[in-house]
Design a protein around this motif. Sequence first.
Motif, PDB file in Angstrom:
ATOM      1  N   THR A 124       0.815  -1.208   0.000  1.00  7.48           N
ATOM      2  CA  THR A 124       0.000   0.000   0.000  1.00  7.48           C
ATOM      3  C   THR A 124       0.855   1.267   0.000  1.00  7.48           C
ATOM      4  O   THR A 124       0.359   2.336  -0.379  1.00  7.48           O
ATOM      5  N   SER A 125       2.108   1.151   0.406  1.00  8.82           N
ATOM      6  CA  SER A 125       2.950   2.352   0.410  1.00  8.82           C
ATOM      7  C   SER A 125       3.302   2.795  -0.998  1.00  8.82           C
ATOM      8  O   SER A 125       3.503   3.982  -1.270  1.00  8.82           O
ATOM      9  N   THR A 126       3.389   1.827  -1.927  1.00  8.78           N
ATOM     10  CA  THR A 126       3.706   2.160  -3.320  1.00  8.78           C
ATOM     11  C   THR A 126       2.472   2.064  -4.221  1.00  8.78           C
ATOM     12  O   THR A 126       2.514   2.507  -5.375  1.00  8.78           O
ATOM     13  N   GLY A 127       1.392   1.469  -3.717  1.00  6.27           N
ATOM     14  CA  GLY A 127       0.175   1.318  -4.514  1.00  6.27           C
ATOM     15  C   GLY A 127       0.289   0.248  -5.574  1.00  6.27           C
ATOM     16  O   GLY A 127      -0.392   0.332  -6.600  1.00  6.27           O
ATOM     17  N   GLU A 128       1.135  -0.755  -5.337  1.00  2.24           N
ATOM     18  CA  GLU A 128       1.343  -1.798  -6.332  1.00  2.24           C
ATOM     19  C   GLU A 128       0.882  -3.157  -5.796  1.00  2.24           C
ATOM     20  O   GLU A 128       0.892  -3.398  -4.592  1.00  2.24           O
ATOM     21  N   VAL A 129       0.536  -4.032  -6.748  1.00  2.86           N
ATOM     22  CA  VAL A 129       0.281  -5.437  -6.419  1.00  2.86           C
ATOM     23  C   VAL A 129       1.602  -6.176  -6.542  1.00  2.86           C
ATOM     24  O   VAL A 129       2.237  -6.156  -7.609  1.00  2.86           O
ATOM     25  N   VAL A 130       2.044  -6.796  -5.456  1.00  2.80           N
ATOM     26  CA  VAL A 130       3.375  -7.407  -5.401  1.00  2.80           C
ATOM     27  C   VAL A 130       3.457  -8.630  -6.300  1.00  2.80           C
ATOM     28  O   VAL A 130       4.469  -8.862  -6.963  1.00  2.80           O
ATOM     29  N   SER A 131       2.384  -9.453  -6.304  1.00  4.46           N
ATOM     30  CA  SER A 131       2.399 -10.648  -7.154  1.00  4.46           C
ATOM     31  C   SER A 131       0.997 -10.865  -7.729  1.00  4.46           C
ATOM     32  O   SER A 131       0.010 -10.370  -7.205  1.00  4.46           O
ATOM     33  N   GLU A 132       0.933 -11.616  -8.800  1.00  8.68           N
ATOM     34  CA  GLU A 132      -0.348 -11.855  -9.462  1.00  8.68           C
ATOM     35  C   GLU A 132      -1.342 -12.513  -8.492  1.00  8.68           C
ATOM     36  O   GLU A 132      -0.958 -13.385  -7.713  1.00  8.68           O
ATOM     37  N   PRO A 133      -2.590 -12.089  -8.519  1.00  5.45           N
ATOM     38  CA  PRO A 133      -3.582 -12.692  -7.625  1.00  5.45           C
ATOM     39  C   PRO A 133      -3.647 -14.210  -7.790  1.00  5.45           C
ATOM     40  O   PRO A 133      -3.612 -14.728  -8.914  1.00  5.45           O
ATOM     41  N   GLU A 134      -3.737 -14.906  -6.663  1.00  4.57           N
ATOM     42  CA  GLU A 134      -3.860 -16.366  -6.671  1.00  4.57           C
ATOM     43  C   GLU A 134      -5.327 -16.715  -6.415  1.00  4.57           C
ATOM     44  O   GLU A 134      -5.877 -16.392  -5.371  1.00  4.57           O
ATOM     45  N   ILE A 135      -5.966 -17.370  -7.382  1.00  4.25           N
ATOM     46  CA  ILE A 135      -7.394 -17.680  -7.295  1.00  4.25           C
ATOM     47  C   ILE A 135      -7.591 -19.194  -7.355  1.00  4.25           C
ATOM     48  O   ILE A 135      -7.116 -19.842  -8.301  1.00  4.25           O
ATOM     49  N   THR A 136      -8.247 -19.736  -6.350  1.00  4.25           N
ATOM     50  CA  THR A 136      -8.548 -21.169  -6.312  1.00  4.25           C
ATOM     51  C   THR A 136     -10.015 -21.353  -5.966  1.00  4.25           C
ATOM     52  O   THR A 136     -10.666 -20.446  -5.432  1.00  4.25           O
ATOM     53  N   SER A 137     -10.538 -22.521  -6.267  1.00  8.33           N
ATOM     54  CA  SER A 137     -11.954 -22.776  -5.999  1.00  8.33           C
ATOM     55  C   SER A 137     -12.158 -24.209  -5.510  1.00  8.33           C
ATOM     56  O   SER A 137     -11.315 -25.089  -5.751  1.00  8.33           O
ATOM     57  N   ARG A 138     -13.285 -24.410  -4.840  1.00  6.31           N
ATOM     58  CA  ARG A 138     -13.732 -25.743  -4.435  1.00  6.31           C
ATOM     59  C   ARG A 138     -15.234 -25.825  -4.689  1.00  6.31           C
ATOM     60  O   ARG A 138     -15.968 -24.863  -4.412  1.00  6.31           O
ATOM     61  N   GLY A 139     -15.688 -26.938  -5.218  1.00  7.95           N
ATOM     62  CA  GLY A 139     -17.109 -27.100  -5.478  1.00  7.95           C
ATOM     63  C   GLY A 139     -17.591 -26.370  -6.710  1.00  7.95           C
ATOM     64  O   GLY A 139     -18.796 -26.252  -6.930  1.00  7.95           O
ATOM     65  N   VAL A 140     -16.665 -25.865  -7.524  1.00  9.93           N
ATOM     66  CA  VAL A 140     -17.006 -25.196  -8.785  1.00  9.93           C
ATOM     67  C   VAL A 140     -16.568 -26.114  -9.922  1.00  9.93           C
ATOM     68  O   VAL A 140     -15.425 -26.583  -9.944  1.00  9.93           O
ATOM     69  N   ALA A 141     -17.476 -26.378 -10.852  1.00  9.81           N
ATOM     70  CA  ALA A 141     -17.230 -27.409 -11.867  1.00  9.81           C
ATOM     71  C   ALA A 141     -16.086 -27.053 -12.820  1.00  9.81           C
ATOM     72  O   ALA A 141     -15.381 -27.933 -13.301  1.00  9.81           O
ATOM     73  N   GLU A 142     -15.903 -25.774 -13.094  1.00 11.62           N
ATOM     74  CA  GLU A 142     -14.915 -25.370 -14.102  1.00 11.62           C
ATOM     75  C   GLU A 142     -13.483 -25.636 -13.609  1.00 11.62           C
ATOM     76  O   GLU A 142     -13.196 -25.628 -12.413  1.00 11.62           O
ATOM     77  N   ASP A 143     -12.570 -25.834 -14.584  1.00 10.36           N
ATOM     78  CA  ASP A 143     -11.151 -26.004 -14.256  1.00 10.36           C
ATOM     79  C   ASP A 143     -10.590 -24.710 -13.687  1.00 10.36           C
ATOM     80  O   ASP A 143     -11.086 -23.613 -13.963  1.00 10.36           O
ATOM     81  N   GLN A 144      -9.499 -24.854 -12.944  1.00  5.05           N
ATOM     82  CA  GLN A 144      -8.877 -23.686 -12.317  1.00  5.05           C
ATOM     83  C   GLN A 144      -8.382 -22.682 -13.361  1.00  5.05           C
ATOM     84  O   GLN A 144      -8.330 -21.484 -13.096  1.00  5.05           O
ATOM     85  N   GLU A 145      -8.054 -23.198 -14.557  1.00  6.13           N
ATOM     86  CA  GLU A 145      -7.510 -22.304 -15.581  1.00  6.13           C
ATOM     87  C   GLU A 145      -8.509 -21.232 -16.024  1.00  6.13           C
ATOM     88  O   GLU A 145      -8.121 -20.195 -16.572  1.00  6.13           O
ATOM     89  N   VAL A 146      -9.798 -21.479 -15.759  1.00  2.39           N
ATOM     90  CA  VAL A 146     -10.797 -20.511 -16.202  1.00  2.39           C
ATOM     91  C   VAL A 146     -10.604 -19.160 -15.516  1.00  2.39           C
ATOM     92  O   VAL A 146     -10.983 -18.112 -16.053  1.00  2.39           O
ATOM     93  N   PHE A 147      -9.966 -19.179 -14.341  1.00  6.97           N
ATOM     94  CA  PHE A 147      -9.792 -17.925 -13.604  1.00  6.97           C
ATOM     95  C   PHE A 147      -8.601 -17.109 -14.112  1.00  6.97           C
ATOM     96  O   PHE A 147      -8.385 -15.981 -13.642  1.00  6.97           O
ATOM     97  N   ASP A 148      -7.839 -17.661 -15.070  1.00  7.21           N
ATOM     98  CA  ASP A 148      -6.729 -16.887 -15.639  1.00  7.21           C
ATOM     99  C   ASP A 148      -7.246 -15.610 -16.283  1.00  7.21           C
ATOM    100  O   ASP A 148      -6.559 -14.575 -16.294  1.00  7.21           O
ATOM    101  N   ARG A 149      -8.491 -15.670 -16.803  1.00 11.71           N
ATOM    102  CA  ARG A 149      -9.044 -14.513 -17.510  1.00 11.71           C
ATOM    103  C   ARG A 149      -9.421 -13.364 -16.582  1.00 11.71           C
ATOM    104  O   ARG A 149      -9.491 -12.208 -16.999  1.00 11.71           O
ATOM    105  N   VAL A 150      -9.681 -13.666 -15.302  1.00 10.80           N
ATOM    106  CA  VAL A 150     -10.137 -12.620 -14.400  1.00 10.80           C
ATOM    107  C   VAL A 150      -9.012 -12.064 -13.532  1.00 10.80           C
ATOM    108  O   VAL A 150      -9.163 -10.993 -12.928  1.00 10.80           O
TER     109      VAL A 150
END
Length: 529
Positions: A452-478
Motif C-alpha cells: 500500500t505504500s507504493t500502490g502496487e500489487v506485489v504478485s499476481e492474484p492467486e485464485i482457487t476454488s472448491r465445489g465449482v465445476a470449471e477447471d482452475q484455468e478458467v480464472f486466468d481470464r479474471v
Amino acid sequence: MTVLEHRGRLLIIDCGVLFPEEHHPGIDLILPDFDYLEGRLDDVDAVVLTHGHEDHIGALPYLLKRKPDIPLIGSQLTLALVEAKLKEHRITPYTLGVREGQREQAGVFDLEFVAVNHSIPDALAVCVRTAAGTLLHTGDFKMDQLPLDRRLTDLRAFARLGEEGVDLFLTDSTNAEVPGFTTPEREIAPAIDKVFRHTTGRIIVACFSSHVHRVQQVLDAAHKAGRRVALVGRSMVRNMTIAAELGYLHVPAGVLIDIKKVGSLRDDQLVLVCTGSQGEPMAALSRMANRDHRIEVGPGDTVLLASSLIPGNENAVYRVINGLMRLGADVVHKGNAKVHVSGHASAGELLYCYNIVRPRNVMPVHGEWRHLVANGRLAEATGVPAERVLLCQDGTVVDLVDGVASIVGEVPCGYVYVDGSALGGETSDELLRDRRILRDEGFVTAIVVVDTSTGEVVSEPEITSRGVAEDQEVFDRVRPQVERAVVEAMAKGTTDTYALQQVVRRTLGSWVGTKLRRRPMIIPVVIDA
C-alpha cells in the motif's frame, strides 16, 4: 409452544422441537425462542404437556436448564418419557401426573384434562379457566372410534365444556385439508398381517420411536407369524421399555429378544423394529441403506415403512427407499400398501368438534399456514364469525377480553438452532445461508499481496476454488481484472486491507456471476506486504 398470561402469571402448553430440513444444513434441532420468557421464568406456574411426542416435549431440557424447578404437568406416559429424556441431561424435574377428568389449580390457572385419541397413548386436551375466560386446547388428536387401547376422545366432555362456554378453542390443524374422517388404526392390521404372512426373509419395520400403537401391532403380527422381535436403537428401546413397564405396550410372551441375539435366528424368524421412517440421516434405517449399520440389508429382506411422509421429508425418505431397493430389499410403504394412518383429525372430525363445542373464538394451531387457513374455513362453515377466527404466526399476541379474542401485536420470535454444542446466537440465519451457498455453489478464494505504500500489487492474484465445476484455468481470464481493480482503488487512496478485500469480492463475484453463471461464496484475502 403456547404461552398464556393472566394477572402477571404464565402457563406454558407444550414445549417441543422442530426437525431440520434441507435448508438447515448442519442443524440438529430447532427450538422455540425463549427470549420472551427471559427474566420472567419465576412467573411460570407450570408447563402443561398434552402428549409425549418430540414436537411437544423435545425442547424441555433446554427450558429447564434455565430454571429446573418449573412444574411439569402431564399424563403418566408423557411424564415417564419426559423424565427419561431429562435424565440424559442430568435434570430431575418436578412433575405432577394427571388423568382425564382431573382438575388441578396451577397458580391463577384452573386446569381440567380431557382424554383425546392420538398416535401415542395417554394424550390429553386441556381446558384452562381463568377470570378472563375459558380456553380449550385439543393438543394433537383424532376421533378414532375403534382405538387400539379403547381410549376414545371424550366428546361428552367437549360437549359439556361447550355448554359451559368456551371463549377460545385452539384446534389441531394438521389434517384440516383432508376430507372425511381419519381411518381407524385397526384397519391397517390386515395389511401388516399380510406382509408378515407372505414374507419369507427378514422383516424390518421403521416407525417413530414413540409410536406405541404401531409397535403393538407389529408385536401382535409377529406373534401370529411365529417370529421374534428385536428393537433397534436407543430411543426405540427406551420408549418401548417405558411403555411396557407402565402397561401401555403388551408384549406377548417370548416374542421380544435382545438385538445381540438376532444372529442365532433364521431370517424367517426375525423382525427388527427401528427408527428412520422420515429419512433422518443418523437414524438406523438410513444407516442401513448407506451400509453404515451392523444390520446389513439385502435380497430377501422386506422393509415396512409404517408412517406417513411429513411435509419436507419427501426427498430424504425416497432417498432411503431407493438405497434399500438398490441393496435388493422389498420396501412396503403408504404409497403402495395401507400400512399407516394419521394421528390427526380430518376435516369431518374438526367440523364435528366445532358443532359440539360451539366456541366464541377459534385459533387454529399445529401445521403449516395452509392447514391453519383450511381449519379456519371449517370453523367459519359451522357458524363462527370470520372476525372471530384468528390465524396466528409465531410470536403473535392474542388478547381475550369479555369473550372477544383479537390479535393485538407481536413479540420478537425466531428460531433457535442446536448445532452440536452450539446453541442459539452462535448459529444464526446468516451462518445457515453461508452453509447453503457452500453446499450448492462452492467457494472461490482470491489471495492478493499488495504494497500500500507504493500502490502496487506485489504478485499476481492467486485464485482457487472448491465445489465449482470449471477447471482452475478458467480464472486466468479474471486475474488481470482483479489486479487492475485493486491498483485503481489504491490509486484513489484506499489502503485499508478490509476495503481492498471488498473490491476483490465485487470484481471477482461479478465476473463469476456473468461468465460462469454461478454465485459461489467469494473469500478475498488481501495481505499488505
